[in-house]
Design an enzyme around this catalytic site. Structure first.
Site, PDB file in Angstrom:
ATOM      1  N   HIS A 131     -24.010 -23.232  -4.514  1.00 35.71           N
ATOM      2  CA  HIS A 131     -23.621 -22.508  -3.296  1.00 35.71           C
ATOM      3  C   HIS A 131     -24.362 -21.164  -3.316  1.00 35.71           C
ATOM      4  O   HIS A 131     -24.650 -20.632  -4.391  1.00 35.71           O
ATOM      5  CB  HIS A 131     -22.106 -22.294  -3.366  1.00 35.71           C
ATOM      6  CG  HIS A 131     -21.475 -21.678  -2.159  1.00 35.71           C
ATOM      7  ND1 HIS A 131     -21.528 -20.332  -1.891  1.00 35.71           N
ATOM      8  CD2 HIS A 131     -20.740 -22.226  -1.162  1.00 35.71           C
ATOM      9  CE1 HIS A 131     -20.864 -20.073  -0.774  1.00 35.71           C
ATOM     10  NE2 HIS A 131     -20.371 -21.206  -0.312  1.00 35.71           N
ATOM     11  N   ASP A 208     -18.907 -21.597 -11.597  1.00 38.06           N
ATOM     12  CA  ASP A 208     -18.375 -21.481 -10.246  1.00 38.06           C
ATOM     13  C   ASP A 208     -17.416 -22.655 -10.059  1.00 38.06           C
ATOM     14  O   ASP A 208     -17.845 -23.784  -9.821  1.00 38.06           O
ATOM     15  CB  ASP A 208     -19.533 -21.529  -9.245  1.00 38.06           C
ATOM     16  CG  ASP A 208     -19.059 -21.640  -7.804  1.00 38.06           C
ATOM     17  OD1 ASP A 208     -17.846 -21.804  -7.582  1.00 38.06           O
ATOM     18  OD2 ASP A 208     -19.916 -21.583  -6.905  1.00 38.06           O
ATOM     19  N   GLN A 211     -14.831 -25.338  -6.169  1.00 41.26           N
ATOM     20  CA  GLN A 211     -14.538 -26.679  -5.651  1.00 41.26           C
ATOM     21  C   GLN A 211     -13.897 -27.576  -6.708  1.00 41.26           C
ATOM     22  O   GLN A 211     -13.612 -28.741  -6.418  1.00 41.26           O
ATOM     23  CB  GLN A 211     -15.828 -27.347  -5.144  1.00 41.26           C
ATOM     24  CG  GLN A 211     -16.453 -26.650  -3.963  1.00 41.26           C
ATOM     25  CD  GLN A 211     -15.612 -26.760  -2.681  1.00 41.26           C
ATOM     26  OE1 GLN A 211     -14.753 -27.620  -2.558  1.00 41.26           O
ATOM     27  NE2 GLN A 211     -15.859 -25.862  -1.744  1.00 41.26           N
ATOM     28  N   LYS A 234      -9.005 -22.140  -1.306  1.00 40.67           N
ATOM     29  CA  LYS A 234      -9.413 -23.544  -1.449  1.00 40.67           C
ATOM     30  C   LYS A 234      -8.373 -24.333  -2.244  1.00 40.67           C
ATOM     31  O   LYS A 234      -8.496 -25.539  -2.405  1.00 40.67           O
ATOM     32  CB  LYS A 234     -10.775 -23.627  -2.133  1.00 40.67           C
ATOM     33  CG  LYS A 234     -11.895 -23.003  -1.292  1.00 40.67           C
ATOM     34  CD  LYS A 234     -13.228 -23.230  -1.931  1.00 40.67           C
ATOM     35  CE  LYS A 234     -14.302 -22.323  -1.358  1.00 40.67           C
ATOM     36  NZ  LYS A 234     -14.688 -22.686   0.015  1.00 40.67           N
ATOM     37  N   CYS A 372     -23.652 -23.366   3.129  1.00 47.52           N
ATOM     38  CA  CYS A 372     -24.061 -22.290   2.208  1.00 47.52           C
ATOM     39  C   CYS A 372     -24.793 -22.868   0.994  1.00 47.52           C
ATOM     40  O   CYS A 372     -24.607 -22.389  -0.137  1.00 47.52           O
ATOM     41  CB  CYS A 372     -22.874 -21.448   1.763  1.00 47.52           C
ATOM     42  SG  CYS A 372     -22.151 -20.505   3.092  1.00 47.52           S
TER      43      CYS A 372
HETATM   44  N1  PLP Z   1     -18.882 -21.636  -4.609  1.00 49.06           N
HETATM   45  C1  PLP Z   1     -18.612 -22.798  -4.033  1.00 49.06           C
HETATM   46  C2  PLP Z   1     -19.012 -24.066  -4.727  1.00 49.06           C
HETATM   47  C3  PLP Z   1     -17.983 -22.841  -2.783  1.00 49.06           C
HETATM   48  O1  PLP Z   1     -17.727 -24.007  -2.214  1.00 49.06           O
HETATM   49  C4  PLP Z   1     -17.633 -21.625  -2.165  1.00 49.06           C
HETATM   50  C5  PLP Z   1     -17.021 -21.617  -0.827  1.00 49.06           C
HETATM   51  O2  PLP Z   1     -17.286 -22.464  -0.004  1.00 49.06           O
HETATM   52  C6  PLP Z   1     -17.921 -20.436  -2.819  1.00 49.06           C
HETATM   53  C7  PLP Z   1     -18.545 -20.468  -4.031  1.00 49.06           C
HETATM   54  C8  PLP Z   1     -17.577 -19.122  -2.224  1.00 49.06           C
HETATM   55  O3  PLP Z   1     -16.200 -18.947  -2.180  1.00 49.06           O
HETATM   56  P1  PLP Z   1     -15.562 -17.693  -1.429  1.00 49.06           P
HETATM   57  O4  PLP Z   1     -16.151 -17.706  -0.040  1.00 49.06           O
HETATM   58  O5  PLP Z   1     -14.101 -17.970  -1.427  1.00 49.06           O
HETATM   59  O6  PLP Z   1     -15.930 -16.497  -2.186  1.00 49.06           O
END
Ligand code: PLP
Length: 414
Positions: A131, A208, A211, A234, A372
């Protein structure tokens, strides 16, 4: 010999759905079919009520007050920290830093560990399926430090190449930052093995987990990572609250990040000393209501059971994969053998945004776009995909609704 069959608690998906006020809505005259959980999951009444109770009865600032409300707010806030610790099996509350979300957590690591450790010529390793939240902070850091960003390739299924990863790790690699689960493809990385390779070489590891956390039980000690980041929204909690897990031995060595109230012990114009962990990394008034809501989400998830959720979602994924594959011209993007419960796809001759709009007219909420993860889109040579991402409250019947709505939409748009 008697066969002992373990009793399986019945998974009452309809009962669970009933606890989500938003799922009772009708959109454009139809019952809402909410399949955008990868972006944000809905909140159960238990979470909404915990936030409301905090706001109605206990709202005050934390840590600094001697009065009753402040003490209650502090107890609720720090209580939520304890719940997070238990949820991911961290060794201590000192390892749980409240942040806005995954994005802020990764920026915190880049801004502290990265800025203090990276020398010109050093390397940060990420993978192709990240992401943007796990690309851009490292890119910015590398630019500032004169370091290099190295990217582990993946194959056409969306599987990250473990051998290529091992080959990329070298004496200049200082940080490995990887998704546990890809939001665009659903790929689940065998993250424990990836972490072990880096750890064996003394490389810091950042995961990260945005998900992963809603779908499977996470044990940060078993994973062995230095950092693990995730977002409340999430995992059935509120927005604006997230967590950075940081191994205490590493966190204790990091320079402070943002300066301000609460992160200090003493301040004078000549010298400031830092608060202890984890507050050293929580400058300013935190999102107290958000933390309370996250704590309630964790309690609620504990009642449902992460193993039961994982089993239900695995069924949804298998069913959706089978059903969507019957639609002519539909190609599933992301076919790794180990996937979380989401299906990304393209349809010949139909733009995802048009598809998403027509589906919404039928009350079906999916996400369309690059998710993203522009490098993933570039890799598969598509501008965007349509993504249906499933949660603990989705049903096979909703997948049939998606299938029927998709068939009608494609007929209309082609
Ligand atoms: N990393 C992953 C894999 C994501 O799916 C997301 C959000 O869609 C993020 C990071 C970013 O999360 P946040 O927008 O809650 O900071």
């Amino acid at each position: 010999m008697a066969l002992i069959v373990p009793l399986r608690r019945e998974y009452d998906v309809l009962g669970l759905r009933g606890q989500f006020p938003a799922l009772q809505r009708r959109i454009n005259g139809r019952a809402l079919t909410y399949l955008d959980n990868g972006a944000s999951a809905q909140q159960p009444a238990a979470v909404i009520e915990a936030v409301s109770d905090y706001s109605r009865n206990h709202h005050s600032n934390v840590h600094r007050g001697v009065h009753t409300l402040s003490q209650e707010a502090t107890a609720l806030f720090e209580g939520a920290r304890g719940k997070v610790r238990g949820f991911i099996n961290a060794a201590s509350d000192r390892e749980i830093v409240f942040v806005r979300g995954t994005t802020e957590a990764i920026n915190l690591v880049a801004g502290t560990l990265g800025r203090s450790r990276l020398q010109p010529g050093d390397e940060v390793v990420i993978s192709w399926l990240e992401h943007h939240a796990n690309i851009v902070p490292w890119q910015m850091l590398c630019e500032q430090a004169g370091a290099q960003l190295r990217v582990v390739p993946m194959d056409r299924r969306g599987v990250v190449d473990f051998d290529a990863y091992r080959a990329l790790l070298g004496p200049r690699t200082k940080i490995v930052a990887l998704a546990h689960v890809s939001n665009a493809l659903g790929t689940v990385l065998p993250i424990r093995e990836f972490i072990a390779e880096a750890r064996a070489r003394g490389i810091a590891t950042v995961v990260d987990g945005a998900q992963a956390v809603p779908h499977q039980r996470i044990d940060v000690q078993a994973l062995g990572c230095d950092f693990y980041a995730f977002s409340g929204h999430k995992m059935y909690g509120p927005t604006g609250i997230g967590v950075l897990y940081a191994r205490e031995a590493v966190l204790a060595t990091l320079p402070p990040w943002q300066g301000g109230g609460d992160m200090i012990l003493t301040v004078s114009f000549t010298r400031t000393t830092w608060n202890s962990l984890p507050w050293r990394f929580e400058a300013g008034t935190p999102n107290i209501a958000g933390a309370v809501g996250l704590g309630a989400a964790i309690d609620w998830l504990g009642q449902v059971g992460m193993e039961a959720i994982a089993a239900h979602e695995a069924d949804l994924l298998a069913f959706a994969t089978e059903r969507l594959a019957t639609i002519p011209g539909l190609t599933i993007i992301g076919t790794a053998p180990d996937k979380a419960s989401l299906v990304s796809f393209t349809v010949d001759g139909v733009h995802p945004h048009d598809l998403g709009t027509v589906l919404d007219a039928e009350g079906v909420a999916v996400r369309t776009g690059h998710h993203c993860a522009m490098p993933v889109m570039e890799f598969f040579d598509v501008p965007a995909t349509t993504r249906a991402s499933f949660a603990l409250y989705n049903t096979r019947a909703e997948i049939e609704i998606l299938h029927a709505a998709l068939t009608r939409a494609i007929g209309m748009l082609r």
